[in-house]
Design a protein around this motif. Structure first.
Motif, PDB file in Angstrom:
ATOM      1  N   GLU A  60       0.820  -1.215   0.000  1.00 26.78           N
ATOM      2  CA  GLU A  60       0.000   0.000   0.000  1.00 26.78           C
ATOM      3  C   GLU A  60       0.853   1.264   0.000  1.00 26.78           C
ATOM      4  O   GLU A  60       0.421   2.288  -0.493  1.00 26.78           O
ATOM      5  CB  GLU A  60      -0.949   0.022   1.200  1.00 26.78           C
ATOM      6  N   VAL A  61       2.053   1.186   0.541  1.00 28.50           N
ATOM      7  CA  VAL A  61       2.929   2.358   0.561  1.00 28.50           C
ATOM      8  C   VAL A  61       3.187   2.836  -0.866  1.00 28.50           C
ATOM      9  O   VAL A  61       3.206   4.039  -1.135  1.00 28.50           O
ATOM     10  CB  VAL A  61       4.244   2.080   1.326  1.00 28.50           C
ATOM     11  N   ALA A  62       3.353   1.919  -1.792  1.00 29.46           N
ATOM     12  CA  ALA A  62       3.588   2.261  -3.197  1.00 29.46           C
ATOM     13  C   ALA A  62       2.273   2.521  -3.939  1.00 29.46           C
ATOM     14  O   ALA A  62       2.170   3.474  -4.716  1.00 29.46           O
ATOM     15  CB  ALA A  62       4.361   1.136  -3.890  1.00 29.46           C
ATOM     16  N   ALA A  63       1.269   1.701  -3.693  1.00 29.94           N
ATOM     17  CA  ALA A  63      -0.016   1.859  -4.376  1.00 29.94           C
ATOM     18  C   ALA A  63      -0.671   3.188  -4.020  1.00 29.94           C
ATOM     19  O   ALA A  63      -1.253   3.852  -4.886  1.00 29.94           O
ATOM     20  CB  ALA A  63      -0.941   0.693  -4.024  1.00 29.94           C
ATOM     21  N   ASP A  64      -0.556   3.603  -2.770  1.00 30.75           N
ATOM     22  CA  ASP A  64      -1.127   4.882  -2.353  1.00 30.75           C
ATOM     23  C   ASP A  64      -0.452   6.038  -3.081  1.00 30.75           C
ATOM     24  O   ASP A  64      -1.118   6.979  -3.510  1.00 30.75           O
ATOM     25  CB  ASP A  64      -0.989   5.043  -0.842  1.00 30.75           C
ATOM     26  N   PHE A  65       0.866   5.953  -3.241  1.00 32.31           N
ATOM     27  CA  PHE A  65       1.586   6.982  -3.989  1.00 32.31           C
ATOM     28  C   PHE A  65       1.041   7.058  -5.413  1.00 32.31           C
ATOM     29  O   PHE A  65       0.745   8.146  -5.912  1.00 32.31           O
ATOM     30  CB  PHE A  65       3.086   6.690  -4.006  1.00 32.31           C
ATOM     31  N   ALA A  66       0.904   5.911  -6.070  1.00 30.66           N
ATOM     32  CA  ALA A  66       0.426   5.885  -7.457  1.00 30.66           C
ATOM     33  C   ALA A  66      -0.965   6.513  -7.570  1.00 30.66           C
ATOM     34  O   ALA A  66      -1.210   7.321  -8.469  1.00 30.66           O
ATOM     35  CB  ALA A  66       0.417   4.462  -7.998  1.00 30.66           C
ATOM     36  N   ARG A  67      -1.851   6.173  -6.668  1.00 31.42           N
ATOM     37  CA  ARG A  67      -3.215   6.707  -6.736  1.00 31.42           C
ATOM     38  C   ARG A  67      -3.250   8.228  -6.552  1.00 31.42           C
ATOM     39  O   ARG A  67      -4.128   8.893  -7.084  1.00 31.42           O
ATOM     40  CB  ARG A  67      -4.101   6.026  -5.699  1.00 31.42           C
ATOM     41  N   ARG A  68      -2.280   8.783  -5.821  1.00 32.85           N
ATOM     42  CA  ARG A  68      -2.240  10.232  -5.583  1.00 32.85           C
ATOM     43  C   ARG A  68      -1.379  10.981  -6.602  1.00 32.85           C
ATOM     44  O   ARG A  68      -1.398  12.208  -6.652  1.00 32.85           O
ATOM     45  CB  ARG A  68      -1.720  10.512  -4.168  1.00 32.85           C
TER      46      ARG A  68
END
Length: 90
Positions: A60-68
């Motif tokens: 999620e640390v990486a996925a959250d960055f991508a979504r934002r």
């Protein structure tokens, strides 16, 4: 803590199209570095994609960055995915 790689595939003309969003993208990346989540990041040569290496409890640390990321939000990234990276030598 585990490592995760966020992979981006970018659209044709990405380098030119990213200009309106570049400052916001870089601010987001700098904040992630300051928090200790983002280890390093960069585009491929030629710039048809990028890889961003994160450190965190889960992907999620990486996925959250991508979504934002404004590059993702504005269609400059045609596809993104996260892979857990088993670091052997650090």
């Amino acid at each position: 803590m585990q490592h995760y790689i966020l992979f981006y595939e970018t659209v044709d003309g990405y380098v030119e199209k990213r200009q309106p969003y570049r400052d916001i993208h870089l601010q987001l990346a700098r904040k992630a570095v300051e928090s200790g989540a983002l280890v390093m990041a960069g585009a491929y040569e030629p710039a048809d994609g990028a890889a961003l290496i994160f450190r965190g409890e889960d992907e999620e640390v990486a996925a959250d960055f991508a979504r934002r990321d404004p590059y993702v939000q504005n269609g400059l990234v045609s596809r993104w995915w996260v892979r857990k990276w088993m670091v052997v030598v650090d």
